[in-house]
Design a protein around this motif. Structure first.
Motif, short mmCIF file in Angstrom:
data_model
loop_
_atom_site.label_atom_id
_atom_site.label_comp_id
_atom_site.label_asym_id
_atom_site.label_seq_id
_atom_site.Cartn_x
_atom_site.Cartn_y
_atom_site.Cartn_z
N THR A 81 0.84 -1.20 0.00
CA THR A 81 0.00 0.00 0.00
C THR A 81 0.88 1.25 0.00
O THR A 81 0.64 2.19 -0.75
CB THR A 81 -0.95 -0.01 1.22
OG1 THR A 81 -1.82 -1.14 1.11
CG2 THR A 81 -1.77 1.26 1.29
N ARG A 82 1.93 1.23 0.81
CA ARG A 82 2.86 2.36 0.86
C ARG A 82 3.58 2.54 -0.48
O ARG A 82 3.74 3.65 -0.98
CB ARG A 82 3.86 2.17 2.00
CG ARG A 82 4.69 3.41 2.28
CD ARG A 82 5.53 3.30 3.54
NE ARG A 82 6.42 2.15 3.54
CZ ARG A 82 6.26 1.06 4.29
NH1 ARG A 82 5.23 0.97 5.11
NH2 ARG A 82 7.11 0.07 4.24
N VAL A 83 4.00 1.43 -1.12
CA VAL A 83 4.68 1.51 -2.42
C VAL A 83 3.76 2.14 -3.46
O VAL A 83 4.17 3.01 -4.23
CB VAL A 83 5.17 0.13 -2.88
CG1 VAL A 83 5.60 0.15 -4.34
CG2 VAL A 83 6.31 -0.35 -2.00
N VAL A 84 2.51 1.71 -3.49
CA VAL A 84 1.55 2.27 -4.46
C VAL A 84 1.35 3.76 -4.20
O VAL A 84 1.37 4.57 -5.13
CB VAL A 84 0.20 1.52 -4.43
CG1 VAL A 84 -0.84 2.23 -5.29
CG2 VAL A 84 0.38 0.08 -4.88
N GLN A 85 1.17 4.13 -2.95
CA GLN A 85 0.91 5.53 -2.61
C GLN A 85 2.13 6.43 -2.81
O GLN A 85 2.01 7.51 -3.36
CB GLN A 85 0.43 5.63 -1.16
CG GLN A 85 -0.97 5.10 -0.93
CD GLN A 85 -2.01 6.03 -1.51
OE1 GLN A 85 -2.20 7.15 -1.04
NE2 GLN A 85 -2.71 5.57 -2.52
N GLU A 86 3.31 5.97 -2.39
CA GLU A 86 4.50 6.81 -2.36
C GLU A 86 5.47 6.56 -3.52
O GLU A 86 6.37 7.35 -3.76
CB GLU A 86 5.25 6.60 -1.04
CG GLU A 86 4.42 7.00 0.16
CD GLU A 86 5.09 6.64 1.48
OE1 GLU A 86 6.26 6.20 1.48
OE2 GLU A 86 4.42 6.78 2.52
N GLY A 87 5.32 5.43 -4.21
CA GLY A 87 6.25 5.06 -5.27
C GLY A 87 7.35 4.17 -4.74
O GLY A 87 7.44 3.91 -3.54
N PRO A 105 5.79 4.99 -9.94
CA PRO A 105 5.62 6.38 -9.53
C PRO A 105 4.63 6.47 -8.37
O PRO A 105 3.83 5.56 -8.18
CB PRO A 105 5.06 7.05 -10.79
CG PRO A 105 4.36 5.95 -11.50
CD PRO A 105 5.14 4.71 -11.22
N PRO A 106 4.67 7.54 -7.60
CA PRO A 106 3.67 7.71 -6.54
C PRO A 106 2.28 7.86 -7.15
O PRO A 106 2.11 8.50 -8.18
CB PRO A 106 4.10 8.98 -5.83
CG PRO A 106 5.21 9.57 -6.59
CD PRO A 106 5.62 8.63 -7.66
N ASN A 107 1.31 7.23 -6.52
CA ASN A 107 -0.05 7.23 -7.05
C ASN A 107 -1.08 7.81 -6.09
O ASN A 107 -2.28 7.61 -6.27
CB ASN A 107 -0.45 5.79 -7.41
CG ASN A 107 0.31 5.28 -8.59
OD1 ASN A 107 0.03 5.64 -9.72
ND2 ASN A 107 1.32 4.45 -8.35
N ALA A 108 -0.62 8.55 -5.09
CA ALA A 108 -1.54 9.10 -4.09
C ALA A 108 -2.58 10.04 -4.71
O ALA A 108 -3.67 10.19 -4.16
CB ALA A 108 -0.76 9.81 -2.99
N VAL A 109 -2.25 10.65 -5.84
CA VAL A 109 -3.23 11.55 -6.48
C VAL A 109 -4.27 10.76 -7.28
O VAL A 109 -5.32 11.29 -7.60
CB VAL A 109 -2.55 12.59 -7.39
CG1 VAL A 109 -1.64 13.50 -6.59
CG2 VAL A 109 -1.80 11.93 -8.52
N ALA A 110 -3.98 9.49 -7.59
CA ALA A 110 -4.88 8.71 -8.43
C ALA A 110 -5.79 7.76 -7.65
O ALA A 110 -6.86 7.41 -8.14
CB ALA A 110 -4.06 7.89 -9.44
N ILE A 111 -5.36 7.37 -6.44
CA ILE A 111 -6.13 6.38 -5.68
C ILE A 111 -5.94 6.65 -4.19
O ILE A 111 -4.83 6.93 -3.74
CB ILE A 111 -5.72 4.94 -6.08
CG1 ILE A 111 -6.59 3.89 -5.39
CG2 ILE A 111 -4.24 4.70 -5.88
CD1 ILE A 111 -6.39 2.47 -5.92
N PRO A 113 -5.73 5.99 -0.08
CA PRO A 113 -5.11 4.92 0.71
C PRO A 113 -6.07 3.76 0.99
O PRO A 113 -5.66 2.60 0.93
CB PRO A 113 -4.68 5.62 2.00
CG PRO A 113 -4.47 7.05 1.59
CD PRO A 113 -5.53 7.30 0.54
N ALA A 114 -7.32 4.06 1.27
CA ALA A 114 -8.30 2.99 1.56
C ALA A 114 -8.53 2.12 0.33
O ALA A 114 -8.57 0.89 0.43
CB ALA A 114 -9.61 3.59 2.05
N ASP A 115 -8.70 2.76 -0.83
CA ASP A 115 -8.89 1.99 -2.06
C ASP A 115 -7.62 1.21 -2.42
O ASP A 115 -7.69 0.08 -2.90
CB ASP A 115 -9.29 2.89 -3.22
CG ASP A 115 -10.75 3.31 -3.17
OD1 ASP A 115 -11.53 2.70 -2.40
OD2 ASP A 115 -11.12 4.25 -3.91
N THR A 116 -6.46 1.81 -2.17
CA THR A 116 -5.20 1.12 -2.43
C THR A 116 -5.10 -0.13 -1.58
O THR A 116 -4.76 -1.20 -2.07
CB THR A 116 -3.99 2.05 -2.14
OG1 THR A 116 -4.07 3.19 -2.97
CG2 THR A 116 -2.68 1.33 -2.38
#
Length: 127
Positions: A81-87, A105-111, A113-116
């Protein structure tokens, strides 16, 4: 007797909050729709061998490979979850030479944390 009620409540909570239980909360179709809407499928496929652009290796690892790599490892859901959010760090990637992408790449703008977390739990449930 009170002790037994506390134990039963703790067991129930662990079942409700387990990654498998979270993955079951949404269907495969829901998770695929979330992944598509969040841009995840640009780089990742579910099954192996989704080709990358111009015949290169896939951009990112197949989710079945991610599941096989991390399933059952303590803290895997939180880590991914951290890798998806932060890259991810391109210099420490264990997917090197297996994918054409250097890092996630960081994906916090696209999804969110709960959905991730829900998507990662679903990915880890893939067989």
């Amino acid at each position: 007797m009170f002790r037994h009620h506390k134990l039963a409540a703790a067991l129930l909570a662990s079942l409700v909050l387990s990654p498998a239980a979270m993955a079951d909360a949404k269907t495969d179709a829901d998770m695929k729709k979330l992944a598509l809407a969040s841009g995840c499928t640009t780089c990742h496929g579910i099954e192996k061998d989704k080709p990358g652009p111009d015949g290169l290796k896939p951009i990112g690892p197949a989710w079945i490979d991610v599941a096989n790599q991390y399933r059952g490892k303590p803290g895997a859901t939180e880590f991914l979850t951290r890798v998806v959010q932060e890259g991810s760090n391109p210099y420490s990637s264990h997917w090197k030479n297996r994918v054409s992408g250097l890092a996630m790449p960081p994906n916090a703008v696209a999804i969110s944390p709960a959905d991730t977390r829900q998507l990662v739990s679903w990915i880890l449930s893939l067989k």
